[in-house]
Design a protein around this motif. Sequence first.
Motif, PDB file in Angstrom:
ATOM      1  N   GLY A 140      35.895 -30.307 -34.398  1.00 52.27           N
ATOM      2  CA  GLY A 140      35.486 -31.587 -33.822  1.00 52.27           C
ATOM      3  C   GLY A 140      36.646 -32.334 -33.195  1.00 52.27           C
ATOM      4  O   GLY A 140      36.509 -32.922 -32.129  1.00 52.27           O
ATOM      5  N   ALA A 141      37.798 -32.305 -33.852  1.00 55.83           N
ATOM      6  CA  ALA A 141      38.979 -32.975 -33.295  1.00 55.83           C
ATOM      7  C   ALA A 141      39.427 -32.300 -32.003  1.00 55.83           C
ATOM      8  O   ALA A 141      39.765 -32.973 -31.026  1.00 55.83           O
ATOM      9  CB  ALA A 141      40.111 -32.977 -34.312  1.00 55.83           C
ATOM     10  N   THR A 194      39.351 -33.927 -28.160  1.00 62.76           N
ATOM     11  CA  THR A 194      40.480 -33.941 -27.224  1.00 62.76           C
ATOM     12  C   THR A 194      40.048 -33.438 -25.849  1.00 62.76           C
ATOM     13  O   THR A 194      40.422 -34.012 -24.823  1.00 62.76           O
ATOM     14  CB  THR A 194      41.628 -33.071 -27.771  1.00 62.76           C
ATOM     15  OG1 THR A 194      41.977 -33.538 -29.067  1.00 62.76           O
ATOM     16  CG2 THR A 194      42.841 -33.125 -26.868  1.00 62.76           C
ATOM     17  N   ILE A 195      39.258 -32.379 -25.835  1.00 63.15           N
ATOM     18  CA  ILE A 195      38.772 -31.829 -24.559  1.00 63.15           C
ATOM     19  C   ILE A 195      37.889 -32.843 -23.844  1.00 63.15           C
ATOM     20  O   ILE A 195      38.041 -33.076 -22.637  1.00 63.15           O
ATOM     21  CB  ILE A 195      38.012 -30.515 -24.802  1.00 63.15           C
ATOM     22  CG1 ILE A 195      38.979 -29.435 -25.262  1.00 63.15           C
ATOM     23  CG2 ILE A 195      37.263 -30.065 -23.555  1.00 63.15           C
ATOM     24  CD1 ILE A 195      38.298 -28.171 -25.752  1.00 63.15           C
ATOM     25  N   LYS A 221      38.997 -38.928 -19.079  1.00 64.97           N
ATOM     26  CA  LYS A 221      40.180 -39.575 -18.491  1.00 64.97           C
ATOM     27  C   LYS A 221      40.543 -38.996 -17.126  1.00 64.97           C
ATOM     28  O   LYS A 221      40.894 -39.742 -16.211  1.00 64.97           O
ATOM     29  CB  LYS A 221      41.357 -39.429 -19.455  1.00 64.97           C
ATOM     30  CG  LYS A 221      42.610 -40.123 -19.006  1.00 64.97           C
ATOM     31  CD  LYS A 221      43.711 -39.940 -20.031  1.00 64.97           C
ATOM     32  CE  LYS A 221      44.942 -39.517 -19.292  1.00 64.97           C
ATOM     33  NZ  LYS A 221      45.861 -38.710 -19.992  1.00 64.97           N
ATOM     34  N   ASP A 222      40.473 -37.673 -16.988  1.00 67.35           N
ATOM     35  CA  ASP A 222      40.977 -37.030 -15.779  1.00 67.35           C
ATOM     36  C   ASP A 222      39.935 -36.823 -14.685  1.00 67.35           C
ATOM     37  O   ASP A 222      40.299 -36.658 -13.515  1.00 67.35           O
ATOM     38  CB  ASP A 222      41.592 -35.672 -16.140  1.00 67.35           C
ATOM     39  CG  ASP A 222      42.786 -35.828 -17.066  1.00 67.35           C
ATOM     40  OD1 ASP A 222      43.412 -36.898 -17.044  1.00 67.35           O
ATOM     41  OD2 ASP A 222      43.086 -34.881 -17.819  1.00 67.35           O
ATOM     42  N   VAL A 272      28.417 -36.821 -22.371  1.00 64.62           N
ATOM     43  CA  VAL A 272      28.957 -35.466 -22.202  1.00 64.62           C
ATOM     44  C   VAL A 272      28.590 -34.595 -23.398  1.00 64.62           C
ATOM     45  O   VAL A 272      28.129 -33.462 -23.234  1.00 64.62           O
ATOM     46  CB  VAL A 272      30.491 -35.520 -21.993  1.00 64.62           C
ATOM     47  CG1 VAL A 272      31.104 -34.138 -22.088  1.00 64.62           C
ATOM     48  CG2 VAL A 272      30.810 -36.142 -20.639  1.00 64.62           C
ATOM     49  N   VAL A 273      28.764 -35.116 -24.595  1.00 65.59           N
ATOM     50  CA  VAL A 273      28.419 -34.342 -25.794  1.00 65.59           C
ATOM     51  C   VAL A 273      26.933 -34.034 -25.818  1.00 65.59           C
ATOM     52  O   VAL A 273      26.526 -32.909 -26.134  1.00 65.59           O
ATOM     53  CB  VAL A 273      28.856 -35.096 -27.074  1.00 65.59           C
ATOM     54  CG1 VAL A 273      28.246 -34.480 -28.317  1.00 65.59           C
ATOM     55  CG2 VAL A 273      30.366 -35.114 -27.176  1.00 65.59           C
ATOM     56  N   PHE A 274      26.103 -35.011 -25.454  1.00 63.54           N
ATOM     57  CA  PHE A 274      24.658 -34.785 -25.470  1.00 63.54           C
ATOM     58  C   PHE A 274      24.253 -33.690 -24.493  1.00 63.54           C
ATOM     59  O   PHE A 274      23.506 -32.777 -24.853  1.00 63.54           O
ATOM     60  CB  PHE A 274      23.917 -36.086 -25.146  1.00 63.54           C
ATOM     61  CG  PHE A 274      22.427 -35.932 -25.144  1.00 63.54           C
ATOM     62  CD1 PHE A 274      21.740 -35.822 -26.332  1.00 63.54           C
ATOM     63  CD2 PHE A 274      21.717 -35.888 -23.960  1.00 63.54           C
ATOM     64  CE1 PHE A 274      20.358 -35.670 -26.344  1.00 63.54           C
ATOM     65  CE2 PHE A 274      20.344 -35.739 -23.959  1.00 63.54           C
ATOM     66  CZ  PHE A 274      19.665 -35.634 -25.156  1.00 63.54           C
ATOM     67  N   PHE A 275      24.749 -33.767 -23.260  1.00 56.94           N
ATOM     68  CA  PHE A 275      24.309 -32.804 -22.254  1.00 56.94           C
ATOM     69  C   PHE A 275      25.011 -31.456 -22.342  1.00 56.94           C
ATOM     70  O   PHE A 275      24.451 -30.443 -21.936  1.00 56.94           O
ATOM     71  CB  PHE A 275      24.475 -33.398 -20.845  1.00 56.94           C
ATOM     72  CG  PHE A 275      23.432 -34.437 -20.538  1.00 56.94           C
ATOM     73  CD1 PHE A 275      22.099 -34.093 -20.433  1.00 56.94           C
ATOM     74  CD2 PHE A 275      23.794 -35.759 -20.383  1.00 56.94           C
ATOM     75  CE1 PHE A 275      21.136 -35.053 -20.164  1.00 56.94           C
ATOM     76  CE2 PHE A 275      22.838 -36.724 -20.108  1.00 56.94           C
ATOM     77  CZ  PHE A 275      21.511 -36.362 -20.003  1.00 56.94           C
TER      78      PHE A 275
END
Length: 137
Positions: free
Chosen positions: A24-25, A29-30, A36-37, A82-85
Amino acid sequence: MIKDFKNFILRGNVVDLAVAVIIGAAFGTIVTALVKDFITPLIAAIGGKPNFSDLYFTVNHSKFMYGDFINAVLSFLIIALVVFFLVVQPINRLIALSRRGEETAESDDRPCPECLSTIPKAASRCAFCTAKVAPAK
């Protein structure tokens, strides 16, 4: 006591949880880098302002930095999307596909006609209301 601690640590739940936290950590980060990018500059290209941390108001010489809060809320919402999709939806599809071929097993239980609690099919008396029930067909 050391033996009990060793048994606790080597139980499957603790090891699985540790692996989940580490993965998860790394995944966090990804996703943070993606936001951010790629996504924040896209918002800046459309909206014109990618960073709200400069926004604040002052009351009695106290600075309230509401821009940082807006940044945190936007980052959370974007990460959640993002996590959901990219994670939740594909896993739900995979689970649905894997369950498609399973046949539903016939239950060994039935409702009691008196109290509607669940009792075994072979029961002749309800364990909850003690009513006599006809044998299941």
